[in-house]
Design a protein around this motif. Structure first.
Motif, PDB file in Angstrom:
ATOM      1  N   PRO A  45      21.176  92.728  42.047  1.00 19.19           N
ATOM      2  CA  PRO A  45      21.772  92.245  40.793  1.00 19.19           C
ATOM      3  C   PRO A  45      23.296  92.437  40.746  1.00 19.19           C
ATOM      4  CG  PRO A  45      19.751  93.422  40.328  1.00 19.19           C
ATOM      5  CD  PRO A  45      20.053  93.641  41.796  1.00 19.19           C
ATOM      6  N   ALA A  46      23.791  93.559  41.246  1.00 21.00           N
ATOM      7  CA  ALA A  46      25.246  93.793  41.240  1.00 21.00           C
ATOM      8  C   ALA A  46      25.954  92.837  42.181  1.00 21.00           C
ATOM      9  CB  ALA A  46      25.540  95.243  41.624  1.00 21.00           C
ATOM     10  N   LEU A  47      25.381  92.621  43.360  1.00 25.51           N
ATOM     11  CA  LEU A  47      25.968  91.695  44.324  1.00 25.51           C
ATOM     12  C   LEU A  47      26.047  90.282  43.754  1.00 25.51           C
ATOM     13  CD1 LEU A  47      27.063  91.180  47.176  1.00 25.51           C
ATOM     14  CD2 LEU A  47      24.676  90.927  47.936  1.00 25.51           C
ATOM     15  N   VAL A  48      24.964  89.832  43.153  1.00 28.97           N
ATOM     16  CA  VAL A  48      24.925  88.492  42.552  1.00 28.97           C
ATOM     17  C   VAL A  48      25.915  88.401  41.391  1.00 28.97           C
ATOM     18  CG1 VAL A  48      23.469  86.879  41.251  1.00 28.97           C
ATOM     19  CG2 VAL A  48      22.581  87.987  43.320  1.00 28.97           C
ATOM     20  N   LYS A  49      26.012  89.454  40.600  1.00 30.52           N
ATOM     21  CA  LYS A  49      26.949  89.467  39.468  1.00 30.52           C
ATOM     22  C   LYS A  49      28.392  89.328  39.954  1.00 30.52           C
ATOM     23  CE  LYS A  49      28.263  92.358  35.520  1.00 30.52           C
ATOM     24  NZ  LYS A  49      27.965  93.627  34.819  1.00 30.52           N
ATOM     25  N   ILE A  50      28.748  90.054  40.997  1.00 33.59           N
ATOM     26  CA  ILE A  50      30.109  89.982  41.533  1.00 33.59           C
ATOM     27  C   ILE A  50      30.409  88.574  42.041  1.00 33.59           C
ATOM     28  CG2 ILE A  50      31.590  90.747  43.447  1.00 33.59           C
ATOM     29  CD1 ILE A  50      30.211  93.543  43.092  1.00 33.59           C
ATOM     30  N   VAL A  51      29.506  88.023  42.843  1.00 30.51           N
ATOM     31  CA  VAL A  51      29.722  86.686  43.410  1.00 30.51           C
ATOM     32  C   VAL A  51      29.770  85.638  42.296  1.00 30.51           C
ATOM     33  CG1 VAL A  51      28.692  84.898  44.876  1.00 30.51           C
ATOM     34  CG2 VAL A  51      28.771  87.274  45.661  1.00 30.51           C
ATOM     35  N   THR A  52      28.910  85.775  41.305  1.00 35.02           N
ATOM     36  CA  THR A  52      28.900  84.828  40.189  1.00 35.02           C
ATOM     37  C   THR A  52      30.201  84.909  39.399  1.00 35.02           C
ATOM     38  OG1 THR A  52      26.491  84.923  40.045  1.00 35.02           O
ATOM     39  CG2 THR A  52      27.675  84.139  38.085  1.00 35.02           C
ATOM     40  N   ARG A  53      30.650  86.120  39.086  1.00 34.76           N
ATOM     41  CA  ARG A  53      31.900  86.272  38.324  1.00 34.76           C
ATOM     42  C   ARG A  53      33.106  85.746  39.085  1.00 34.76           C
ATOM     43  NH1 ARG A  53      32.022  91.800  34.756  1.00 34.76           N
ATOM     44  NH2 ARG A  53      30.359  91.152  33.346  1.00 34.76           N
ATOM     45  N   LEU A  54      33.151  86.011  40.384  1.00 35.11           N
ATOM     46  CA  LEU A  54      34.278  85.517  41.177  1.00 35.11           C
ATOM     47  C   LEU A  54      34.162  84.020  41.449  1.00 35.11           C
ATOM     48  CD1 LEU A  54      34.691  88.391  43.790  1.00 35.11           C
ATOM     49  CD2 LEU A  54      36.175  87.893  41.842  1.00 35.11           C
ATOM     50  N   GLY A  55      32.929  83.530  41.510  1.00 36.16           N
ATOM     51  CA  GLY A  55      32.696  82.111  41.792  1.00 36.16           C
ATOM     52  C   GLY A  55      32.865  81.759  43.261  1.00 36.16           C
ATOM     53  N   VAL A  56      32.947  82.781  44.112  1.00 32.22           N
ATOM     54  CA  VAL A  56      33.125  82.599  45.550  1.00 32.22           C
ATOM     55  C   VAL A  56      32.413  83.729  46.283  1.00 32.22           C
ATOM     56  CG1 VAL A  56      35.363  81.415  45.398  1.00 32.22           C
ATOM     57  CG2 VAL A  56      35.285  83.905  45.532  1.00 32.22           C
ATOM     58  N   VAL A  57      32.227  83.523  47.575  1.00 33.26           N
ATOM     59  CA  VAL A  57      31.719  84.568  48.459  1.00 33.26           C
ATOM     60  C   VAL A  57      32.934  85.240  49.085  1.00 33.26           C
ATOM     61  CG1 VAL A  57      30.370  84.981  50.553  1.00 33.26           C
ATOM     62  CG2 VAL A  57      29.624  83.269  48.906  1.00 33.26           C
ATOM     63  N   ILE A  58      32.831  86.518  49.379  1.00 32.22           N
ATOM     64  CA  ILE A  58      33.953  87.262  49.953  1.00 32.22           C
ATOM     65  C   ILE A  58      33.828  87.281  51.478  1.00 32.22           C
ATOM     66  CG2 ILE A  58      35.112  89.502  50.029  1.00 32.22           C
ATOM     67  CD1 ILE A  58      33.890  89.965  47.169  1.00 32.22           C
ATOM     68  N   ASP A  59      34.927  86.943  52.152  1.00 31.84           N
ATOM     69  CA  ASP A  59      34.989  86.947  53.626  1.00 31.84           C
ATOM     70  C   ASP A  59      33.811  86.205  54.265  1.00 31.84           C
ATOM     71  OD1 ASP A  59      37.405  88.298  53.769  1.00 31.84           O
ATOM     72  OD2 ASP A  59      36.485  90.266  53.999  1.00 31.84           O
TER      73      ASP A  59
END
Length: 141
Positions: A45-59
């Motif tokens: 849930p935290a991983l999905v929340k971060i990606v959703t809020r940023l609207g992008v995947v990191i690296d």
């Protein structure tokens, strides 16, 4: 071989002291890294929340993680209890045998939950800059 402990938070320092007490009394510390599956209210849930809020995947989601499914963790614990083949006074790290890319975790979740995985990516340093004030916390490394 045990890695040196360098806990950064109060919770981690408390956990480290408790684990030391368990090992010193001859107990076995079981330490999974990131647990996913039924009942997971933290990792995925935290991983999905971060990606959703940023609207992008990191690296490009290429970061590697040690993970373990809750069912595999339960099976490992059952096996330990039945077989009792471990050294008392030690720590056992229970994870899947191979590191897993974050993008693979996110892709699997997107398929299972009908969630839209962002197709674009940004560098970690830019994600850290963009996350300030977005309700996410991070530590500089």
């Amino acid at each position: 071989m045990e890695r040196p402990s360098a806990p950064q938070s109060v919770a981690s320092r408390t956990r480290a002291v408790a684990e030391l007490c368990v090992r010193d009394s001859g107990g076995l510390v079981i330490r999974p890294h990131l647990v996913y599956g039924v009942g997971d209210s933290w990792f995925l849930p935290a991983l999905v929340k971060i990606v959703t809020r940023l609207g992008v995947v990191i690296d490009d989601g290429l970061a590697l993680q040690l993970i373990v499914g809750v069912d595999d963790l339960a099976s490992s614990l059952r096996h330990l209890a039945v077989e009792q083949r471990f050294r008392y006074g030690t720590t056992l790290h229970v994870n899947e045998p191979e590191l897993v890319k974050v993008i693979d975790v996110l892709t699997h979740h997107a398929q299972e939950a009908n969630w839209s995985l962002p197709r674009s990516s940004i560098a970690r340093v830019d994600a850290l800059k963009g996350s300030q004030g977005a309700g996410t916390q991070h530590r500089a490394r």
